[in-house]
Design a protein around this motif. Structure first.
Motif, short mmCIF file in Angstrom:
data_model
loop_
_atom_site.label_atom_id
_atom_site.label_comp_id
_atom_site.label_asym_id
_atom_site.label_seq_id
_atom_site.Cartn_x
_atom_site.Cartn_y
_atom_site.Cartn_z
N VAL A 199 0.80 -4.55 -2.29
CA VAL A 199 2.07 -5.23 -2.05
C VAL A 199 2.34 -6.28 -3.12
O VAL A 199 3.51 -6.57 -3.44
CB VAL A 199 2.11 -5.86 -0.64
N LEU A 223 3.97 -4.43 -5.85
CA LEU A 223 5.34 -4.11 -5.45
C LEU A 223 6.25 -5.32 -5.62
O LEU A 223 7.34 -5.24 -6.19
CB LEU A 223 5.38 -3.66 -3.99
N ASN A 224 5.81 -6.47 -5.13
CA ASN A 224 6.63 -7.68 -5.22
C ASN A 224 6.88 -8.08 -6.67
O ASN A 224 7.97 -8.52 -7.03
CB ASN A 224 5.96 -8.83 -4.46
N ILE A 230 7.54 -8.80 0.28
CA ILE A 230 7.18 -7.70 1.16
C ILE A 230 5.77 -7.89 1.70
O ILE A 230 4.84 -8.25 0.96
CB ILE A 230 7.28 -6.37 0.39
N THR A 231 5.61 -7.63 3.00
CA THR A 231 4.30 -7.75 3.65
C THR A 231 3.85 -6.36 4.14
O THR A 231 4.62 -5.40 4.12
CB THR A 231 4.36 -8.71 4.85
N GLU A 232 2.61 -6.29 4.62
CA GLU A 232 2.10 -5.04 5.18
C GLU A 232 2.93 -4.59 6.38
O GLU A 232 3.20 -3.40 6.57
CB GLU A 232 0.63 -5.21 5.59
N MET A 264 5.99 -2.86 5.29
CA MET A 264 5.72 -1.50 4.83
C MET A 264 5.60 -0.54 6.02
O MET A 264 6.09 0.58 5.98
CB MET A 264 4.45 -1.46 3.98
#
Length: 692
Positions: free
Chosen positions: A508, A511-512, A562-564, A567
């Motif tokens: 993540v 991704l961020n 974004i966090t787990e 997702m």
């Protein structure tokens, strides 16, 4: 704000003016000037201004939907282009994926082989290599080879060059440097890099998209320059905005560099216009049905949102294109579609069109072949004295002559032949709608058909009947709904990067970081347009698939960090979308993220639609009664039919068909067993089942 929207179609150029402060709108139509569409654009704008005492210098924005890029591809008349690519990959755009468009045909044209966007002799190779998964430099770029390739292409008279390297979607350093070298050697060249258009995996599609940008680049850039010059010469200080295939608009500078973004410029505006008109009447589930003189464009709006075409569906004239596009299906069906009997005796309608010149025989411009328009004239559905608001008289005898000739060949009466032409066209269009609804698990009976374009309202109710759709909506200005859509558009830019990650081991933080960089890239484009960052709204998406699948589905990703948990919510959305699209989902299977996307939008000045009063009356609206012909229960019958002037219809009063509703930009046909109502927002609501 004083806004003008101009949409160039195959037959007519549609113009709409909106004064957002005064809440008023005017429309105008002129014939499309095929040799130079900018002449028709300027004629339409200036005539509309002159007729309504508007000073051209007072206009603030001109929003434009163009077909230049599309026509260059469809007619195969772009620039002679060259390519510089990685050694060993010269024939990627020829080989493709070893897939044949028609699996079982031994006699077929494969577009990228039969009509290559870049001929093989103009495809040059150079030494370089990047390595996945991060785009590390494996073999440095051989800069002298790039210089030599640029010189050879320049000497061959090539003025447009695409630079396409392997794995450049991971790292654009080699493509960027090659572009610099090409421009040093060939300063006047139009140079495209594949990574600047779409930083996405799949070499064949990415290379073909870059080649297409190079192929259409010079003609589109020249057209934009001509139009900007013409606007200035007419003393217009208005800012020009061009509609993109993704439903947003962009500046002339952006479109001049990336013309491939405009391949569905006009049809995209039509979907936007249809959605705006539907929202006014409280309908958010719509099938947009845009039928002009040459083609019919089908789109689907679900809960007010239109879908974007997937990578497997984005094709223009058979060539794959990896740029964001509204999911629109186009077929060759329209008012100008030619009816003919082939050598085997089979009756066809379209896809060939008579266009605006010579046009249908009823236009008295030299047309000698029967068209859909001629068939409607024969059946009495078009009033010869009230076409285009009375500005154009139709030649009834000319239409009867050409339809009579095909009727004689078929051994039918002239009315039966005309009805056959209409039935075949309607069936073709109904099948096109089925391909975007029924074949995708969508029940068209849960939607309203938004019928617009010059010919959409003529055929909307009968097509809806074939599909069981209970309601047809005809907007206020159906013939220029695409022009209205232009006025409702927003500035919109996209960024995309390929990033392979699998659920259960998603990084993540990576991704961020990627999203932050992509967001900055998008904001830079808005800054170049003079748009404040505070006006921009960002949305994030990902293309995902089950591990082992070949194509992806689009899912939403959360804003912010974004966090787990975010997702996991996205994974659940993927399962639901997969279930809807394919009828099943694999809840326990790992999900692979393939591409991540950022879309930024900034509002443009919007028109405000005034409500319509109820001053109209049946007596004032009724023009005449005459005979028209419809097929009911398999029998072609003559009906006494009311002809109404749309502008004078009373609001809220339900009227029974059969009826013909006349206005400047189209004719609406209400068959027997249908009824219609004019609502306060200017839409006509046609309902199956007749007056109750």
């Amino acid at each position: 704000m004083k806004l003008v929207g101009v949409d160039v179609g195959g037959t007519f150029t549609d113009v709409m003016f909106s004064d957002t402060a005064a809440k008023k709108a005017m429309i105008h139509k002129v014939p499309t000037t095929g040799d130079d569409p900018s002449r028709g654009v300027m004629t339409g704008i200036l005539e509309l201004c002159e007729r309504n005492n508007i000073k051209p210098a007072d206009l603030d924005y001109v929003f434009h939907g163009t077909t230049i890029a599309t026509n260059a591809i469809l007619e195969y008349r772009g620039a002679e282009a060259g390519m510089i690519t990685t050694r060993g990959f010269r024939d990627i755009i020829h080989i493709g994926r070893h897939q044949r468009p028609q699996h079982y045909s031994i006699m077929q044209e494969i577009p990228w082989q039969d009509k290559p966007l870049v001929k093989r002799r103009y495809r040059k190779v150079v030494t370089e290599r990047l390595a996945p998964p991060h785009g590390d430099v494996l073999v440095p770029l051989a800069e002298e080879e790039v210089r030599q390739a640029a010189r050879e292409l320049k000497d061959a008279g090539i003025r447009s060059i695409a630079v396409c390297f392997l794995f450049s979607y991971l790292n654009s350093v080699h493509e960027d440097r090659a572009r610099e070298i090409v421009l040093e050697e060939h300063p006047d060249a139009f140079v495209t890099t594949s990574s600047s258009i779409v930083a996405q995996f799949r070499e064949f599609e990415r290379f073909t998209t870059a080649a297409m940008n190079a192929y259409i680049g010079p003609p589109v850039r020249n057209y934009i320059r001509q139009l900007e010059t013409a606007l200035r010469q007419a003393d217009m200080k208005a800012e020009l905005r061009i509609m993109r295939s993704n439903g947003g608009v962009a500046t002339p500078a952006t479109i001049s560099e990336f013309p491939v973004l405009t391949l569905l410029s006009g049809p995209a505006a039509g979907v936007l216009g249809g959605a705006v008109c539907g929202a006014l009447s409280g309908r958010s589930n719509l099938i947009t049905f845009d039928v002009g003189g040459t083609s019919a464009d089908i789109g689907v709006t679900n809960e007010g949102r239109f879908s974007e075409a997937s990578a497997r569906d984005t094709k223009i004239a058979g060539y794959p294109v990896l740029v964001p596009m509204i999911d629109i299906h186009t077929i060759g069906a329209g008012g100008g579609s030619v009816a003919y009997v082939d050598q085997g005796g089979t009756f066809h309608v379209g896809p060939r069109s008579a266009g605006s010149v010579p046009g249908p025989a009823a236009y008295s411009r030299g047309g000698q072949e029967p068209t859909v328009t001629d068939a409607n004239v024969v059946l009495g559905r078009l009033d010869k004295d009230n076409f285009l608001g009375g500005e154009m008289s139709l030649d009834v005898e000319g239409a009867q002559k050409v339809v009579g000739e095909i009727a004689e060949r078929l051994g039918l009466g002239i009315d039966e032949a005309a009805a056959g032409i209409i039935t075949i066209l309607n069936s073709n269009m109904a099948n096109a709608i089925r391909s975007r609804t029924v074949q995708k698990g969508i029940d068209p009976r849960d939607f309203a058909l938004m019928a617009f374009g010059g010919a959409g309202p003529l055929h909307g109710a009968e097509v809806a009947d074939m599909l069981g759709i209970p309601e047809v909506i005809v907007p206020t200005y159906p013939g220029i709904t695409s022009a209205l859509g232009l006025l409702a558009s927003e500035l919109k830019y996209d960024a995309i990067r390929t990033q392979f990650q699998v659920s259960g081991s998603v990084d993540v933080d990576r991704l961020n970081s990627e999203f932050a960089q992509m967001g900055d890239d998008v904001l830079r484009q808005f800054t170049a347009d003079g748009v404040s960052h505070s006006e921009v709204t960002m949305r994030r998406y990902a293309d995902a698939r089950y591990v082992g699948q070949g194509y992806e589905l689009r899912i939403d990703l959360a804003d912010g960090m974004i966090t787990e948990d975010d997702m996991h919510r996205s994974y659940e959305q993927f399962h639901r979308i997969h279930e809807s699209e394919y009828g099943h989902a694999f809840q326990q299977s790992p999900i692979e993220i393939v591409n991540i996307r950022v879309t930024g939008t900034a509002p443009s000045p919007q028109l405000e639609w005034p409500k319509i009063g109820s001053e109209g009356s049946i007596e004032k609206a009724l023009i005449k009664r005459d005979n028209t012909k419809f097929r009911v229960d398999g029998e072609l019958r003559s009906f006494d039919t009311a002809f109404y002037r749309r502008a004078d219809l009373p609001v809220g009063q339900k009227l029974a068909g059969p009826a013909i509703v006349l206005q400047l930009d189209t004719t609406t046909v209400v068959p027997p067993n249908w009824s219609f109502t004019a609502d306060p927002h200017g839409n006509l609501i046609l309902t199956a089942g007749g007056a109750q």
